[in-house]
Design a protein around this motif. Structure first.
Motif, PDB file in Angstrom:
ATOM      1  N   ALA A 101       0.833  -1.211   0.000  1.00  0.00           N
ATOM      2  CA  ALA A 101       0.000   0.000   0.000  1.00  0.00           C
ATOM      3  C   ALA A 101       0.861   1.253   0.000  1.00  0.00           C
ATOM      4  O   ALA A 101       0.516   2.254  -0.642  1.00  0.00           O
ATOM      5  CB  ALA A 101      -0.929  -0.004   1.209  1.00  0.00           C
ATOM      6  N   ALA A 102       1.984   1.224   0.707  1.00  0.00           N
ATOM      7  CA  ALA A 102       2.864   2.395   0.765  1.00  0.00           C
ATOM      8  C   ALA A 102       3.419   2.721  -0.620  1.00  0.00           C
ATOM      9  O   ALA A 102       3.443   3.893  -1.035  1.00  0.00           O
ATOM     10  CB  ALA A 102       4.005   2.139   1.751  1.00  0.00           C
ATOM     11  N   TYR A 103       3.854   1.703  -1.349  1.00  0.00           N
ATOM     12  CA  TYR A 103       4.406   1.930  -2.681  1.00  0.00           C
ATOM     13  C   TYR A 103       3.317   2.301  -3.689  1.00  0.00           C
ATOM     14  O   TYR A 103       3.501   3.191  -4.517  1.00  0.00           O
ATOM     15  CB  TYR A 103       5.155   0.683  -3.150  1.00  0.00           C
ATOM     16  CG  TYR A 103       6.458   0.458  -2.427  1.00  0.00           C
ATOM     17  CD1 TYR A 103       7.630   1.046  -2.877  1.00  0.00           C
ATOM     18  CD2 TYR A 103       6.504  -0.324  -1.284  1.00  0.00           C
ATOM     19  CE1 TYR A 103       8.832   0.852  -2.207  1.00  0.00           C
ATOM     20  CE2 TYR A 103       7.692  -0.525  -0.599  1.00  0.00           C
ATOM     21  CZ  TYR A 103       8.858   0.063  -1.073  1.00  0.00           C
ATOM     22  OH  TYR A 103      10.039  -0.123  -0.397  1.00  0.00           O
ATOM     23  N   ILE A 104       2.185   1.599  -3.612  1.00  0.00           N
ATOM     24  CA  ILE A 104       1.095   1.881  -4.551  1.00  0.00           C
ATOM     25  C   ILE A 104       0.543   3.285  -4.323  1.00  0.00           C
ATOM     26  O   ILE A 104       0.139   3.967  -5.279  1.00  0.00           O
ATOM     27  CB  ILE A 104      -0.008   0.817  -4.424  1.00  0.00           C
ATOM     28  CG1 ILE A 104       0.508  -0.528  -4.943  1.00  0.00           C
ATOM     29  CG2 ILE A 104      -1.270   1.226  -5.187  1.00  0.00           C
ATOM     30  CD1 ILE A 104      -0.486  -1.668  -4.808  1.00  0.00           C
ATOM     31  N   SER A 105       0.522   3.726  -3.081  1.00  0.00           N
ATOM     32  CA  SER A 105       0.016   5.076  -2.803  1.00  0.00           C
ATOM     33  C   SER A 105       0.879   6.130  -3.485  1.00  0.00           C
ATOM     34  O   SER A 105       0.359   7.131  -3.999  1.00  0.00           O
ATOM     35  CB  SER A 105      -0.026   5.329  -1.293  1.00  0.00           C
ATOM     36  OG  SER A 105       1.281   5.418  -0.745  1.00  0.00           O
ATOM     37  N   GLU A 106       2.191   5.922  -3.505  1.00  0.00           N
ATOM     38  CA  GLU A 106       3.071   6.861  -4.183  1.00  0.00           C
ATOM     39  C   GLU A 106       2.869   6.802  -5.697  1.00  0.00           C
ATOM     40  O   GLU A 106       2.905   7.828  -6.380  1.00  0.00           O
ATOM     41  CB  GLU A 106       4.529   6.556  -3.837  1.00  0.00           C
ATOM     42  CG  GLU A 106       4.949   7.043  -2.469  1.00  0.00           C
ATOM     43  CD  GLU A 106       4.880   8.562  -2.369  1.00  0.00           C
ATOM     44  OE1 GLU A 106       5.745   9.248  -2.947  1.00  0.00           O
ATOM     45  OE2 GLU A 106       3.940   9.057  -1.720  1.00  0.00           O
ATOM     46  N   ILE A 107       2.652   5.606  -6.206  1.00  0.00           N
ATOM     47  CA  ILE A 107       2.392   5.458  -7.642  1.00  0.00           C
ATOM     48  C   ILE A 107       1.106   6.183  -8.024  1.00  0.00           C
ATOM     49  O   ILE A 107       1.055   6.941  -9.002  1.00  0.00           O
ATOM     50  CB  ILE A 107       2.299   3.968  -8.023  1.00  0.00           C
ATOM     51  CG1 ILE A 107       3.656   3.277  -7.814  1.00  0.00           C
ATOM     52  CG2 ILE A 107       1.842   3.807  -9.468  1.00  0.00           C
ATOM     53  CD1 ILE A 107       3.599   1.764  -7.995  1.00  0.00           C
ATOM     54  N   PHE A 108       0.062   5.987  -7.217  1.00  0.00           N
ATOM     55  CA  PHE A 108      -1.214   6.637  -7.502  1.00  0.00           C
ATOM     56  C   PHE A 108      -1.129   8.141  -7.309  1.00  0.00           C
ATOM     57  O   PHE A 108      -1.711   8.911  -8.087  1.00  0.00           O
ATOM     58  CB  PHE A 108      -2.308   6.060  -6.598  1.00  0.00           C
ATOM     59  CG  PHE A 108      -3.204   5.089  -7.303  1.00  0.00           C
ATOM     60  CD1 PHE A 108      -4.224   5.535  -8.121  1.00  0.00           C
ATOM     61  CD2 PHE A 108      -3.012   3.738  -7.153  1.00  0.00           C
ATOM     62  CE1 PHE A 108      -5.046   4.632  -8.779  1.00  0.00           C
ATOM     63  CE2 PHE A 108      -3.820   2.833  -7.798  1.00  0.00           C
ATOM     64  CZ  PHE A 108      -4.843   3.280  -8.618  1.00  0.00           C
ATOM     65  N   ARG A 109      -0.429   8.573  -6.282  1.00  0.00           N
ATOM     66  CA  ARG A 109      -0.311  10.008  -6.043  1.00  0.00           C
ATOM     67  C   ARG A 109       0.337  10.688  -7.249  1.00  0.00           C
ATOM     68  O   ARG A 109      -0.124  11.743  -7.709  1.00  0.00           O
ATOM     69  CB  ARG A 109       0.512  10.273  -4.785  1.00  0.00           C
ATOM     70  CG  ARG A 109       0.639  11.743  -4.426  1.00  0.00           C
ATOM     71  CD  ARG A 109       1.543  11.940  -3.224  1.00  0.00           C
ATOM     72  NE  ARG A 109       2.903  11.482  -3.499  1.00  0.00           N
ATOM     73  CZ  ARG A 109       3.818  12.191  -4.152  1.00  0.00           C
ATOM     74  NH1 ARG A 109       3.517  13.398  -4.607  1.00  0.00           N
ATOM     75  NH2 ARG A 109       5.025  11.701  -4.348  1.00  0.00           N
TER      76      ARG A 109
END
Length: 221
Positions: A101-109
């Motif tokens: 979730a931490a990595y995907i959140s940065e990708i989505f942001r």
């Protein structure tokens, strides 16, 4: 050099169940990580300063510490702290989902912020609410742009499930370890699971390529 892969084949049930657990863990954690990552990305771009700080702190923790250490904290540390015992599967799902979730959140942001601001202004001028705007306009476009990065995260997660062997989960690496104990052969079992991982990654990459082409075609229609 004397190689005998028939020895590994005799223990194929170990590899089958290990591969099944690896795929199950990857699928569950990708879904959970995706949902949590989207929510976390929305928190990071919100106008509520405490929430933004929380999102940044969360991401820095999970990106700044080794995944194996996180797994050990969840599997061995939390039972001591909370008095609740987790199975290896539960510990893996919780750890990998939170980490992903931490990595995907940065990708989505990054994907959301890459959308032209005119899209936001047009939606607001038409009276579209924030929730509907994100759901129907912004997020679909962001997913289209960040799809390759999401696939890379899924591939990384698939390979990272191997560290579950450290806490005793019988995934592919642990299955190979069990075969080596019973056969005293090392090269063949580890080479076989390396090939299995490679096949899984190639299949995932091929499916992702087809999905990307379908998304791009639907965008042109």
């Amino acid at each position: 050099m004397n190689l005998d892969f028939s020895i590994v084949w005799q223990y194929w049930p170990f590899l089958y169940h290990g591969a099944l657990l690896t795929l199950q863990m990857t699928f569950i954690c990708v879904i959970c990580g995706f949902v949590l990552g989207v929510l976390l990305s929305l928190i990071k771009i919100s106008k509520c300063t405490p929430l933004v700080w929380f999102g940044r702190f969360y991401t820095s923790i999970f990106r700044g510490t080794p995944l194996l250490v996180q797994l050990c904290i969840v599997h061995f540390g939390l039972p001591q702290l909370l008095g609740v015992t987790f199975t290896t599967t539960q510990s893996g799902i919780l750890t990998f989902s939170l980490n992903s979730a931490a990595y995907i959140s940065e990708i989505f942001r990054g994907g959301i912020q890459a959308i032209d601001k005119g899209q936001y202004e047009a939606a607001m001028s038409l009276g579209v609410g924030y929730r509907d705007m994100m759901k129907d306009i912004i997020l679909p476009q962001a997913v289209r742009h960040i799809l390759p990065s999401l696939v890379n995260e899924a591939v990384a997660l698939l390979k990272e499930t191997s560290i579950l062997s450290y806490v005793g989960a019988v995934e592919l690496l642990r299955a190979a370890d069990q075969i080596t104990v019973m056969t005293y052969r090392f090269f063949e079992p580890y080479l076989v699971i390396a090939v299995i991982y490679y096949i899984f990654v190639m299949i995932l990459s091929a499916l992702a390529s087809r999905l990307e082409r379908w998304v791009n075609r639907s965008d042109l229609v």
